[in-house]
Design a protein around this motif. Structure first.
Motif, PDB file in Angstrom:
ATOM      1  N   MET A  75      34.574  78.285 125.332  1.00  0.00           N
ATOM      2  CA  MET A  75      33.690  77.813 124.301  1.00  0.00           C
ATOM      3  C   MET A  75      34.005  78.514 122.979  1.00  0.00           C
ATOM      4  O   MET A  75      33.886  77.912 121.924  1.00  0.00           O
ATOM      5  N   GLY A  76      34.429  79.748 123.057  1.00  0.00           N
ATOM      6  CA  GLY A  76      34.747  80.497 121.843  1.00  0.00           C
ATOM      7  C   GLY A  76      35.865  79.854 121.042  1.00  0.00           C
ATOM      8  O   GLY A  76      35.795  79.777 119.807  1.00  0.00           O
ATOM      9  N   GLN A  77      36.900  79.369 121.734  1.00  0.00           N
ATOM     10  CA  GLN A  77      38.006  78.709 121.034  1.00  0.00           C
ATOM     11  C   GLN A  77      37.527  77.422 120.363  1.00  0.00           C
ATOM     12  O   GLN A  77      37.901  77.129 119.228  1.00  0.00           O
ATOM     13  N   LEU A  78      36.694  76.659 121.041  1.00  0.00           N
ATOM     14  CA  LEU A  78      36.167  75.427 120.475  1.00  0.00           C
ATOM     15  C   LEU A  78      35.340  75.722 119.225  1.00  0.00           C
ATOM     16  O   LEU A  78      35.519  75.087 118.185  1.00  0.00           O
ATOM     17  N   ARG A  79      34.453  76.686 119.314  1.00  0.00           N
ATOM     18  CA  ARG A  79      33.614  77.038 118.165  1.00  0.00           C
ATOM     19  C   ARG A  79      34.452  77.568 117.005  1.00  0.00           C
ATOM     20  O   ARG A  79      34.202  77.240 115.848  1.00  0.00           O
ATOM     21  N   ALA A  80      35.437  78.387 117.294  1.00  0.00           N
ATOM     22  CA  ALA A  80      36.278  78.933 116.220  1.00  0.00           C
ATOM     23  C   ALA A  80      37.014  77.814 115.498  1.00  0.00           C
ATOM     24  O   ALA A  80      37.096  77.806 114.259  1.00  0.00           O
ATOM     25  N   ARG A  81      37.535  76.874 116.238  1.00  0.00           N
ATOM     26  CA  ARG A  81      38.235  75.741 115.606  1.00  0.00           C
ATOM     27  C   ARG A  81      37.268  74.890 114.789  1.00  0.00           C
ATOM     28  O   ARG A  81      37.597  74.423 113.703  1.00  0.00           O
ATOM     29  N   TYR A  82      36.091  74.658 115.312  1.00  0.00           N
ATOM     30  CA  TYR A  82      35.056  73.907 114.594  1.00  0.00           C
ATOM     31  C   TYR A  82      34.709  74.624 113.286  1.00  0.00           C
ATOM     32  O   TYR A  82      34.673  74.017 112.218  1.00  0.00           O
ATOM     33  N   ASP A  83      34.478  75.912 113.370  1.00  0.00           N
ATOM     34  CA  ASP A  83      34.131  76.693 112.183  1.00  0.00           C
ATOM     35  C   ASP A  83      35.269  76.694 111.173  1.00  0.00           C
ATOM     36  O   ASP A  83      35.044  76.588 109.961  1.00  0.00           O
ATOM     37  N   ALA A  84      36.494  76.802 111.651  1.00  0.00           N
ATOM     38  CA  ALA A  84      37.655  76.792 110.757  1.00  0.00           C
ATOM     39  C   ALA A  84      37.762  75.459 110.026  1.00  0.00           C
ATOM     40  O   ALA A  84      38.113  75.423 108.839  1.00  0.00           O
ATOM     41  N   ASN A  85      37.440  74.384 110.713  1.00  0.00           N
ATOM     42  CA  ASN A  85      37.523  73.065 110.077  1.00  0.00           C
ATOM     43  C   ASN A  85      36.479  72.890 108.983  1.00  0.00           C
ATOM     44  O   ASN A  85      36.639  72.031 108.115  1.00  0.00           O
ATOM     45  N   LEU A  86      35.430  73.687 108.999  1.00  0.00           N
ATOM     46  CA  LEU A  86      34.414  73.623 107.947  1.00  0.00           C
ATOM     47  C   LEU A  86      34.789  74.457 106.723  1.00  0.00           C
ATOM     48  O   LEU A  86      34.167  74.315 105.674  1.00  0.00           O
ATOM     49  N   CYS A  87      35.782  75.311 106.853  1.00  0.00           N
ATOM     50  CA  CYS A  87      36.188  76.181 105.749  1.00  0.00           C
ATOM     51  C   CYS A  87      36.831  75.381 104.631  1.00  0.00           C
ATOM     52  O   CYS A  87      37.686  74.534 104.869  1.00  0.00           O
ATOM     53  N   ILE A  88      36.447  75.689 103.426  1.00  0.00           N
ATOM     54  CA  ILE A  88      37.120  75.133 102.256  1.00  0.00           C
ATOM     55  C   ILE A  88      38.373  75.950 101.966  1.00  0.00           C
ATOM     56  O   ILE A  88      39.404  75.426 101.586  1.00  0.00           O
ATOM     57  N   ASP A  89      38.282  77.245 102.188  1.00  0.00           N
ATOM     58  CA  ASP A  89      39.390  78.175 101.939  1.00  0.00           C
ATOM     59  C   ASP A  89      40.363  78.131 103.119  1.00  0.00           C
ATOM     60  O   ASP A  89      40.050  78.594 104.215  1.00  0.00           O
ATOM     61  N   ASN A  90      41.541  77.554 102.902  1.00  0.00           N
ATOM     62  CA  ASN A  90      42.522  77.435 103.983  1.00  0.00           C
ATOM     63  C   ASN A  90      42.968  78.778 104.533  1.00  0.00           C
ATOM     64  O   ASN A  90      43.341  78.873 105.700  1.00  0.00           O
ATOM     65  N   SER A  91      42.947  79.829 103.715  1.00  0.00           N
ATOM     66  CA  SER A  91      43.384  81.133 104.217  1.00  0.00           C
ATOM     67  C   SER A  91      42.432  81.666 105.291  1.00  0.00           C
ATOM     68  O   SER A  91      42.842  82.409 106.173  1.00  0.00           O
ATOM     69  N   ALA A  92      41.166  81.267 105.248  1.00  0.00           N
ATOM     70  CA  ALA A  92      40.208  81.707 106.267  1.00  0.00           C
ATOM     71  C   ALA A  92      40.485  81.070 107.615  1.00  0.00           C
ATOM     72  O   ALA A  92      40.205  81.653 108.657  1.00  0.00           O
TER      73      ALA A  92
END
Length: 95
Positions: A1-18
């Motif tokens: 679940m952690g990998q899924l959430r991390a990818r979801y959160d990353a997709n919400l980032c405006i800053d690509n470096s994050a």
């Protein structure tokens, strides 16, 4: 679940470096997870199904913006003296 959430959160980032935070986490943990998963495909399928079901029916109980702290925009913002003049680091939750 952690990998899924991390990818979801990353997709919400405006800053690509994050978004690179996911790669950092994967570099540290994914080899063990992937090794176990590939050796136990029946268990993996069951777990993935449960994770998707859980995510669909449960609200998030954490702040998805944690990943922004990994990015350069957050770093620059923390060094800036201006208050209240910062750009959002994530897409709005309704996106």
């Amino acid at each position: 679940m952690g990998q899924l959430r991390a990818r979801y959160d990353a997709n919400l980032c405006i800053d690509n470096s994050a978004k690179q935070a996911v790669a950092v986490l994967n570099q540290e943990y994914s080899s063990d997870i992937n090794k176990y998963a590939l050796e136990n495909l029946d268990i993996l399928k069951s777990i993935v199904t449960k994770v998707f079901d859980f995510v669909r029916i449960n609200d998030e109980k954490y702040d998805h913006r944690w990943i922004n702290l990994h990015g350069m925009a957050a770093m620059r913002s923390s060094l800036d003296d201006k208050e209240g003049d910062t750009e959002p680091l994530s897409l709005p939750k309704n996106k």
